[in-house]
Design a protein around this motif. Sequence first.
Motif, PDB file in Angstrom:
ATOM      1  N   LEU A  12       0.821  -1.235  -0.156  1.00 50.21           N
ATOM      2  CA  LEU A  12      -0.033   0.014  -0.101  1.00 50.21           C
ATOM      3  C   LEU A  12       0.937   1.227   0.032  1.00 50.21           C
ATOM      4  O   LEU A  12       0.624   2.209   0.256  1.00 50.21           O
ATOM      5  CB  LEU A  12      -0.981  -0.074   1.210  1.00 50.21           C
ATOM      6  N   GLY A  13       2.051   0.844  -0.425  1.00 45.91           N
ATOM      7  CA  GLY A  13       3.079   2.181  -0.651  1.00 45.91           C
ATOM      8  C   GLY A  13       3.527   2.415  -1.980  1.00 45.91           C
ATOM      9  O   GLY A  13       3.071   1.906  -2.990  1.00 45.91           O
ATOM     10  N   ALA A  14       4.325   3.524  -2.237  1.00 46.95           N
ATOM     11  CA  ALA A  14       4.862   3.581  -3.555  1.00 46.95           C
ATOM     12  C   ALA A  14       6.412   4.223  -3.303  1.00 46.95           C
ATOM     13  O   ALA A  14       6.735   4.695  -2.224  1.00 46.95           O
ATOM     14  CB  ALA A  14       3.955   5.008  -3.974  1.00 46.95           C
ATOM     15  N   ARG A  15       6.896   4.219  -4.480  1.00 47.78           N
ATOM     16  CA  ARG A  15       8.423   4.772  -4.582  1.00 47.78           C
ATOM     17  C   ARG A  15       8.570   5.751  -6.102  1.00 47.78           C
ATOM     18  O   ARG A  15       7.814   5.129  -6.714  1.00 47.78           O
ATOM     19  CB  ARG A  15       9.519   3.671  -4.505  1.00 47.78           C
ATOM     20  N   CYS A  16       9.401   6.358  -5.916  1.00 48.38           N
ATOM     21  CA  CYS A  16       9.361   7.402  -7.160  1.00 48.38           C
ATOM     22  C   CYS A  16      10.954   6.889  -8.327  1.00 48.38           C
ATOM     23  O   CYS A  16      11.638   6.496  -7.609  1.00 48.38           O
ATOM     24  CB  CYS A  16       9.476   8.752  -6.972  1.00 48.38           C
ATOM     25  N   VAL A  17      10.390   7.046  -9.364  1.00 48.50           N
ATOM     26  CA  VAL A  17      11.671   6.794 -10.349  1.00 48.50           C
ATOM     27  C   VAL A  17      11.476   7.794 -11.258  1.00 48.50           C
ATOM     28  O   VAL A  17      10.626   8.404 -11.658  1.00 48.50           O
ATOM     29  CB  VAL A  17      11.211   5.580 -11.040  1.00 48.50           C
ATOM     30  N   LEU A  18      12.976   8.571 -11.525  1.00 43.57           N
ATOM     31  CA  LEU A  18      13.104   9.370 -12.457  1.00 43.57           C
ATOM     32  C   LEU A  18      13.475   9.141 -13.829  1.00 43.57           C
ATOM     33  O   LEU A  18      14.174   8.133 -14.015  1.00 43.57           O
ATOM     34  CB  LEU A  18      14.200  10.366 -12.059  1.00 43.57           C
TER      35      LEU A  18
ATOM     36  N   VAL B  74       5.560   4.456  -8.362  1.00 40.04           N
ATOM     37  CA  VAL B  74       5.432   3.065  -8.746  1.00 40.04           C
ATOM     38  C   VAL B  74       4.887   2.567  -7.469  1.00 40.04           C
ATOM     39  O   VAL B  74       5.328   2.729  -6.419  1.00 40.04           O
ATOM     40  CB  VAL B  74       6.633   2.114  -8.898  1.00 40.04           C
ATOM     41  N   PHE B  75       3.615   2.047  -7.652  1.00 44.16           N
ATOM     42  CA  PHE B  75       2.834   1.635  -6.368  1.00 44.16           C
ATOM     43  C   PHE B  75       2.872   0.084  -6.244  1.00 44.16           C
ATOM     44  O   PHE B  75       2.844  -0.538  -7.239  1.00 44.16           O
ATOM     45  CB  PHE B  75       1.349   1.938  -6.453  1.00 44.16           C
TER      46      PHE B  75
ATOM     47  N   GLY C  82      -1.639  18.963  -9.893  1.00 40.09           N
ATOM     48  CA  GLY C  82      -0.140  18.590  -9.846  1.00 40.09           C
ATOM     49  C   GLY C  82       0.395  17.757  -8.553  1.00 40.09           C
ATOM     50  O   GLY C  82       1.747  17.813  -8.194  1.00 40.09           O
ATOM     51  N   GLY C  83      -0.747  17.485  -7.663  1.00 41.30           N
ATOM     52  CA  GLY C  83      -0.300  16.835  -6.353  1.00 41.30           C
ATOM     53  C   GLY C  83       0.401  15.548  -6.490  1.00 41.30           C
ATOM     54  O   GLY C  83       0.655  14.875  -7.383  1.00 41.30           O
ATOM     55  N   PRO C  84       1.616  15.451  -5.490  1.00 40.62           N
ATOM     56  CA  PRO C  84       2.375  14.092  -5.621  1.00 40.62           C
ATOM     57  C   PRO C  84       1.649  12.867  -5.279  1.00 40.62           C
ATOM     58  O   PRO C  84       1.308  12.472  -4.067  1.00 40.62           O
ATOM     59  CB  PRO C  84       3.449  14.490  -4.445  1.00 40.62           C
ATOM     60  N   LEU C  85       1.124  12.268  -6.419  1.00 39.97           N
ATOM     61  CA  LEU C  85       0.493  10.756  -6.021  1.00 39.97           C
ATOM     62  C   LEU C  85       1.225   9.979  -5.317  1.00 39.97           C
ATOM     63  O   LEU C  85       0.450   9.077  -4.498  1.00 39.97           O
ATOM     64  CB  LEU C  85      -0.132  10.291  -7.467  1.00 39.97           C
ATOM     65  N   SER C  86       2.518   9.974  -5.296  1.00 38.77           N
ATOM     66  CA  SER C  86       3.232   8.808  -4.603  1.00 38.77           C
ATOM     67  C   SER C  86       3.211   9.076  -2.988  1.00 38.77           C
ATOM     68  O   SER C  86       3.275   8.155  -2.438  1.00 38.77           O
ATOM     69  CB  SER C  86       4.830   9.133  -5.079  1.00 38.77           C
ATOM     70  N   GLN C  87       2.641  10.316  -2.725  1.00 39.72           N
ATOM     71  CA  GLN C  87       1.973  10.479  -1.136  1.00 39.72           C
ATOM     72  C   GLN C  87       0.889  10.299  -0.819  1.00 39.72           C
ATOM     73  O   GLN C  87       0.217  10.394   0.210  1.00 39.72           O
ATOM     74  CB  GLN C  87       2.681  11.824  -0.958  1.00 39.72           C
ATOM     75  N   GLY C  88      -0.074   9.773  -2.059  1.00 33.53           N
ATOM     76  CA  GLY C  88      -1.284   9.457  -1.535  1.00 33.53           C
ATOM     77  C   GLY C  88      -1.559   8.311  -0.986  1.00 33.53           C
ATOM     78  O   GLY C  88      -0.695   7.515  -0.477  1.00 33.53           O
ATOM     79  N   ILE C  89      -2.957   8.003  -0.431  1.00 33.37           N
ATOM     80  CA  ILE C  89      -3.412   6.873  -0.030  1.00 33.37           C
ATOM     81  C   ILE C  89      -3.648   5.586  -1.129  1.00 33.37           C
ATOM     82  O   ILE C  89      -4.759   6.042  -1.887  1.00 33.37           O
ATOM     83  CB  ILE C  89      -4.816   7.088   1.094  1.00 33.37           C
TER      84      ILE C  89
END
Length: 121
Positions: free
Chosen positions: A19-25, A33-34, A52-59
């Motif tokens: 239920l989490g995420a990490r970011c990739v450039l 990536v969820f 433009g909110g950071p979806l990686s910080q979403g629920i």
Amino acid sequence: MTSAKSWHRIGQLTDIPKLGARCVLTPFGRLAVFRTADDEVYAIEDRCPHKGGPLSQGIVHDTSVTCPLHNMVISLKSGKVLGPDEGAVRAFSVRIDPETSAIELSLTEASAEAPYPVAAE
């Protein structure tokens, strides 16, 4: 004619909490990536189409993510906004190597393919 996908290893399944995420450039920008509760993995652009909110910080819930800024819900499968709101982000193909649990991302084309669940241990 469809071009062959090029897969890029971006980490291990265990690098992302359930239920989490990490970011990739990437050349396409920042992707989130969820990992779902069922160990399905999805990749979408890391920006809400609303503000433009950071979806990686979403629920993360089921196969969706809720933007942390204004509660817009986005499908992890398709990148489309759900409910009464409108909009979309690009979704990218992701697969899991069943032998190593490595996460691989295709940057050849944006798509909305089904996830590749981890093989049972």
